[in-house]
Motif scaffolding. Sequence first.
Motif: not given
Length: 168
Positions: A141-168
């Motif tokens: 996440y911090n080195s090789t993923l594009s913004d699109v990949a980050k968004s796709e992963i975040t949505a799949a793992l946390a959803g839009k309401y909990r995305a900032n918990i995952l990204t933290s």
Amino acid sequence: NEMLLAVNAAYELGGSQEKLIEIVDMLNNVANKNPTTISKMAEAISSAASVFYQSGLSINEFVALVGTATSATQRSGSEVARGLRTVLMNIMGVTDELGETTEETISKAEKVLKKYGIEVRESLTEFRNPMEVLRELAKKYNSTLSDVAKSEITAALAGKYRANILTS
């Protein structure tokens, strides 16, 4: 008190005063060094200790996740616990009613992580430790993923309401 009871039961500490004091000391240490409180972390731990223990996370890993998420998001402990529990359950999500795993039953989160080279399973019937999965994800996440990949992963793992918990 609720947090100590939950941790004691979930992590099968047998009421060990020494181990419970170590946990309180961990929380105190995290709260002294970060913008969070013991009460927020205790609330999160009380809400989700058994799920995290059953998933193979140590109490140290659990405290680190909770401390990071409550510090970075400034959300309540129960909200952070729900968010982390969602991420964890999505990493380990299997949808087949019979307990069998086929290509069709692999969860959305697992498919997305696999797409970016992160495996959630040791084998067809055994999951990797979720903390290992999160560590691998953090490196990419911090080195090789594009913004699109980050968004796709975040949505799949946390959803839009909990995305900032995952990204933290």
